[in-house]
Design an enzyme around this catalytic site. Structure first.
Site, short mmCIF file in Angstrom:
data_model
loop_
_atom_site.label_atom_id
_atom_site.label_comp_id
_atom_site.label_asym_id
_atom_site.label_seq_id
_atom_site.Cartn_x
_atom_site.Cartn_y
_atom_site.Cartn_z
N GLU A 120 0.85 -1.18 0.00
CA GLU A 120 0.00 0.00 0.00
C GLU A 120 0.89 1.25 0.00
O GLU A 120 0.64 2.21 -0.73
CB GLU A 120 -0.91 -0.03 1.25
CG GLU A 120 -1.86 1.15 1.39
CD GLU A 120 -2.78 1.35 0.20
OE1 GLU A 120 -3.11 0.34 -0.48
OE2 GLU A 120 -3.15 2.51 -0.09
N ASP B 98 3.95 1.45 -1.15
CA ASP B 98 4.59 1.56 -2.46
C ASP B 98 3.63 2.14 -3.49
O ASP B 98 4.02 2.94 -4.34
CB ASP B 98 5.07 0.18 -2.94
CG ASP B 98 6.20 -0.33 -2.05
OD1 ASP B 98 6.79 0.48 -1.32
OD2 ASP B 98 6.47 -1.55 -2.09
N GLU C 88 21.08 6.65 29.15
CA GLU C 88 20.72 6.03 27.86
C GLU C 88 21.91 5.23 27.33
O GLU C 88 23.04 5.45 27.79
CB GLU C 88 20.35 7.12 26.84
CG GLU C 88 21.54 7.93 26.38
CD GLU C 88 21.26 9.41 26.12
OE1 GLU C 88 20.55 10.04 26.93
OE2 GLU C 88 21.76 9.91 25.11
N LYS D 4 25.03 4.10 24.99
CA LYS D 4 25.99 4.78 24.12
C LYS D 4 26.08 3.96 22.84
O LYS D 4 26.44 2.78 22.88
CB LYS D 4 27.36 4.86 24.81
CG LYS D 4 28.39 5.61 24.00
CD LYS D 4 29.60 5.96 24.86
CE LYS D 4 30.52 6.95 24.19
NZ LYS D 4 31.21 6.42 23.04
N ASP E 8 27.41 2.70 19.23
CA ASP E 8 28.70 2.61 18.54
C ASP E 8 28.48 3.03 17.09
O ASP E 8 28.30 2.20 16.21
CB ASP E 8 29.20 1.16 18.61
CG ASP E 8 30.61 1.02 18.09
OD1 ASP E 8 31.39 1.98 18.19
OD2 ASP E 8 30.95 -0.06 17.56
N TYR F 46 20.19 12.64 20.50
CA TYR F 46 20.42 12.79 21.94
C TYR F 46 20.93 14.16 22.37
O TYR F 46 21.20 14.38 23.54
CB TYR F 46 21.40 11.73 22.43
CG TYR F 46 22.67 11.64 21.59
CD1 TYR F 46 23.55 12.70 21.49
CD2 TYR F 46 22.98 10.48 20.89
CE1 TYR F 46 24.69 12.63 20.73
CE2 TYR F 46 24.13 10.38 20.13
CZ TYR F 46 24.99 11.46 20.04
OH TYR F 46 26.12 11.39 19.28
N LYS G 141 23.76 12.05 31.77
CA LYS G 141 23.80 13.50 31.60
C LYS G 141 23.00 14.19 32.69
O LYS G 141 21.90 13.73 33.03
CB LYS G 141 23.19 13.89 30.24
CG LYS G 141 23.92 13.33 29.05
CD LYS G 141 23.15 13.53 27.76
CE LYS G 141 23.84 12.73 26.66
NZ LYS G 141 23.02 12.57 25.47
N LYS H 96 31.70 2.97 30.40
CA LYS H 96 32.07 1.98 29.39
C LYS H 96 31.85 0.57 29.92
O LYS H 96 32.36 0.24 30.98
CB LYS H 96 33.56 2.16 29.01
CG LYS H 96 33.83 3.38 28.15
CD LYS H 96 33.19 3.20 26.78
CE LYS H 96 33.58 4.28 25.81
NZ LYS H 96 34.89 4.18 25.26
N CYS I 109 60.41 -16.64 4.69
CA CYS I 109 59.14 -15.94 4.47
C CYS I 109 58.12 -16.93 3.91
O CYS I 109 58.40 -17.60 2.91
CB CYS I 109 59.35 -14.78 3.51
SG CYS I 109 57.79 -14.03 2.99
N CYS J 77 57.44 -15.64 0.05
CA CYS J 77 58.42 -15.64 -1.04
C CYS J 77 59.63 -16.52 -0.76
O CYS J 77 60.49 -16.70 -1.62
CB CYS J 77 58.88 -14.21 -1.33
SG CYS J 77 59.95 -13.54 -0.06
N CYS K 221 60.49 -10.17 6.72
CA CYS K 221 60.99 -10.82 5.51
C CYS K 221 61.90 -9.84 4.81
O CYS K 221 61.53 -8.69 4.59
CB CYS K 221 59.81 -11.18 4.61
SG CYS K 221 60.29 -11.37 2.89
N CYS L 109 59.39 -9.67 -2.43
CA CYS L 109 58.37 -10.54 -1.83
C CYS L 109 57.00 -10.09 -2.31
O CYS L 109 56.62 -8.92 -2.16
CB CYS L 109 58.46 -10.44 -0.32
SG CYS L 109 57.10 -11.26 0.52
#
Ligand code: IVH
Length: 669
Positions: A38, A40, A116, A118, A120, A228, A292, A316, A410, A413, A428, A433
């Protein structure tokens, strides 16, 4: 627009209003009222009317689809700086924060706080003028960010218009753009299939999605928003954070999940515990809780120290941990030949993210922790770092675990391997290489270096394996016809890469120096060199002494630079690059020659908030011959004190250091 029939105008306006409402139900409240079909249908109808009558409202949902790709992002100065947050790593430290607040406010009463999660993600500023989204910008360095308006408009939860009766003249709303964990993982799976490097964490994925010059790519990433904070505002006042959050909700903005208003520190701790407990069921990655002070008057009284408000802190969460098994350890060869052991793990979900690889850093670390192939290990993923092995569960050993010794040759190589001067890293020594060469080419083309879009790890590998590029110089001799021979290229993709290569020819000295991959020359050191040398030729045959003379340049770096610019092969490479059309400008060069250096020999420390960004003031001091230091000592000649100066001011007074204002500093120049 004058000859649009009134009923059509009315219909378009109603469609926009209805569709925006349904968009809000779906993306902000997560509770749609109508079926997708609907929506769309109505959307298509609106689009038809808009096209037929050329009548498009600024908040029409059709304005979210992205715009033609940009060449670059314009810079945007934030009217009020976007601050960062102080951290608390334990409940006790959160209590100490509350003690500080009460002491500064000279009260023993319980303070009102909002609490609230935090997120990422990536901090963003949304500017609305007369209720219409006018501009969206990234946080950048806090003072200046990038204009990403077209990209932000593609996020369905971002209101294009403020709803409700209280529409301010102008308002800057701050929030976090983030990506759900499931979306993040799906995106990474798709990228790995395409041969593109995976994003290390949801934050990088959100940032990478927003910083797309082509907004149609952003539109495909399912990004979210949580608002926020408030910046500059005209025409409305709020008494508190909670009042502002309530206004945001009524104006149809998404706000942080579980946000609460509480009184007193005990209640704060309760909410923190609740958020932490629910954290793994959140669809998004939360790395902490933000606390806060609610009252704006109190916030003002508390003020800011440097770049962090005294009225807020971020608690944290401890890092996510998981237990899994090491299936294999491989030795991976980097661009300078450094060999790093990497553990391949039995896939494990840690804090909502699937982890299957972990860096073991170096062999000292392997030895210290006694890590073996087949071991059961505790793996930790802390916010945005790559997961690492914390400890081995020795009780789980069966005796079949195998030691992983540093290779004598290595693994790529077959050249000899040497121990680094410091004695930790193995390297190395093979000049040709293939792992080193490919990584050098990849580094040369990377975003912070020559910035050749489309020349990522997989394409470098392909072009290298087909013998088309053996050195980064060869990039500038690639022909479209060469690319068209390859399985992964078609007309358009080949042309895009050729165009990107062409574009990269105009670069700055700082970028160019960084792209060369000189040992110890990262982005910062490259910039420092560019500030001190007008052009590339100035560095040819340079001595170590001349580089050491530059402030902040260390001995090892200086030796490495001097070695690089005295090597005939390297000088030949530089000349070839120039002959192939690489043009280098140097906007970073600071002309000190022949100028007065009024601050010569003087050491300055900056504290508090100055009228100009701190790094700018520091640059100014260095430019005038002075030295800007981070902490006050007996050697400090002047403390430049701005508003809200704190402990440094106290210390300077104790030591009898001269204290001046920003204006006085300017006078000295
Ligand atoms: S408040 C002074 N609230 O954390 C107020 N920040 O370390 C500063 N962040 O740059 C922002 N979730 O990108 C606030 N609920 C939240 C947040 C949040 C994530 C980020 C934001 C900021 C950084 C500060």
């Amino acid at each position: 627009m004058g000859n649009i029939p009134g009923n059509i105008k009315h219909e378009v306006e109603k469609l926009v209003k209805d569709l925006n409402y349904h968009c809000y139900r779906y993306y902000v409240l997560d509770s749609p009222e109508i079926a997708d079909e609907e929506y769309d249908k109505q959307y298509r109808h609106l689009k038809e009317l808009e096209e037929k009558y050329n009548y498009v409202l600024p908040d029409s949902p059709t304005q979210r689809v992205g715009a033609p790709p940009l060449d670059k992002f314009e810079k945007v100065k934030h009217a009020e700086p976007m601050l960062s947050l102080d951290n608390a790593f334990s409940h006790d430290e959160v209590r100490e924060f509350d003690e500080r607040v009460k002491k500064l406010l000279k009260t023993g009463m319980g303070i009102e706080y909002t609490v609230e999660p935090k997120y990422d993600g990536l901090a963003m500023e949304l500017t609305y003028r007369k209720g219409i989204l006018y501009r969206a910008s990234t946080r950048g360095d806090g003072y200046e960010g990038e204009d990403v308006t077209v990209n932000i408009k593609t996020i369905k939860a971002v209101p294009l218009k403020i709803e409700g009766s209280e529409i301010p003249e102008e308002i800057d709303i701050r929030g976090e753009v983030y990506i759900d964990i499931r979306e993040f993982e799906a995106l990474n799976r798709a990228r790995e299939k395409e041969g593109e490097p995976a994003f290390a964490n949801p934050r990088n994925a959100a940032a990478g999605s927003i910083r797309q010059l082509d907004s149609s790519i952003t539109a495909k990433r399912k990004l979210h928003l949580a608002c926020y904070g408030i910046g500059a505002v005209k025409g409305i006042t709020f008494k508190s954070q909670w009042e502002f959050i309530t206004w945001l909700k009524n104006a149809r903005f998404p706000v942080p999940a579980l946000i609460k208003l509480v009184r007193g520190i005990d209640e704060v701790i309760d909410v923190i515990k609740e958020i932490e407990q629910k954290r793994s069921s959140f669809p998004f990655e939360a790395d902490g809780a933000v606390i806060k002070v609610n009252d704006f008057e109190l916030q003002k009284a508390l003020g800011i120290k440097t770049r962090e408000p005294r009225w807020a802190t971020a608690y944290k969460f401890p890092a996510h941990q998981g237990i899994t098994k090491i299936n294999e350890i491989i030795a991976s060869v980097g661009r300078t030949g450094t060999i790093t052991p990497v553990a391949f793990l039995e896939s494990v979900r840690i804090g909502g993210v699937t982890v299957s690889r972990s860096t073991l850093h170096n062999w000292d670390e392997i030895e210290r922790k006694d890590i073996r192939v087949g071991d059961t290990v505790v793996v930790e993923r802390a916010g945005d770092v790559i997961p690492h092995v914390v400890e081995v569960k020795k009780d789980n050993r069966t005796g079949k675990e195998k030691l992983f010794r540093p290779p004598h040759k290595c693994p790529v190589c077959g050249s000899a391997v040497e121990k680094d001067e410091g004695g930790v890293a193995f390297r190395c020594i093979g000049l040709n290489c293939s792992a080193q060469v490919q990584n050098r080419i990849g580094h040369f083309a990377s975003r912070a270096a020559m910035d050749i879009e489309g020349l990522g790890e997989k394409n470098v590998e392909l072009l290298y394996s087909k013998g088309l590029i053996k050195h980064f110089v060869d990039i500038y001799e690639l022909k479209k016809e060469d690319l068209l021979e390859l399985p992964r290229f078609a007309e358009k993709s080949a042309q895009n890469l050729i165009d990107a290569i062409e574009k990269s020819k105009h670069t700055t000295l700082a970028r160019f120096l960084y792209s060369l991959g000189i040992i110890h020359i990262g982005e910062y050191a490259a910039k420092l060199l560019a500030r001190n040398f007008e052009n590339l030729e100035g560095l040819y045959h340079i001595t170590t002494e001349k580089i050491i003379a530059i402030k902040q340049m260390g001995e090892k770096t200086a030796e490495s630079v001097s070695r690089f610019f005295n090597d005939p092969e390297n000088l030949k490479t530089l000349k070839t690059l120039k002959s192939l059309g690489v043009k280098i400008t140097n906007p970073d060069f600071i002309k000190t020659q022949g100028k007065e250096r009024p601050l010569e020999g003087l050491t300055f420390v900056i504290t508090g908030t100055l009228p100009r960004p701190r790094n700018e003031v520091e640059e100014l001091i260095e430019y005038s011959g002075g030295h800007a230091s981070g902490s006050v000592s007996k050697k400090t000649d002047y403390l430049v004190a701005g508003e809200e100066a704190g402990s440094k001011l106290k210390k300077a007074k104790e030591l009898g250091v001269k204290i001046i204002s920003y204006e006085e500093l300017i006078k000295m120049l």
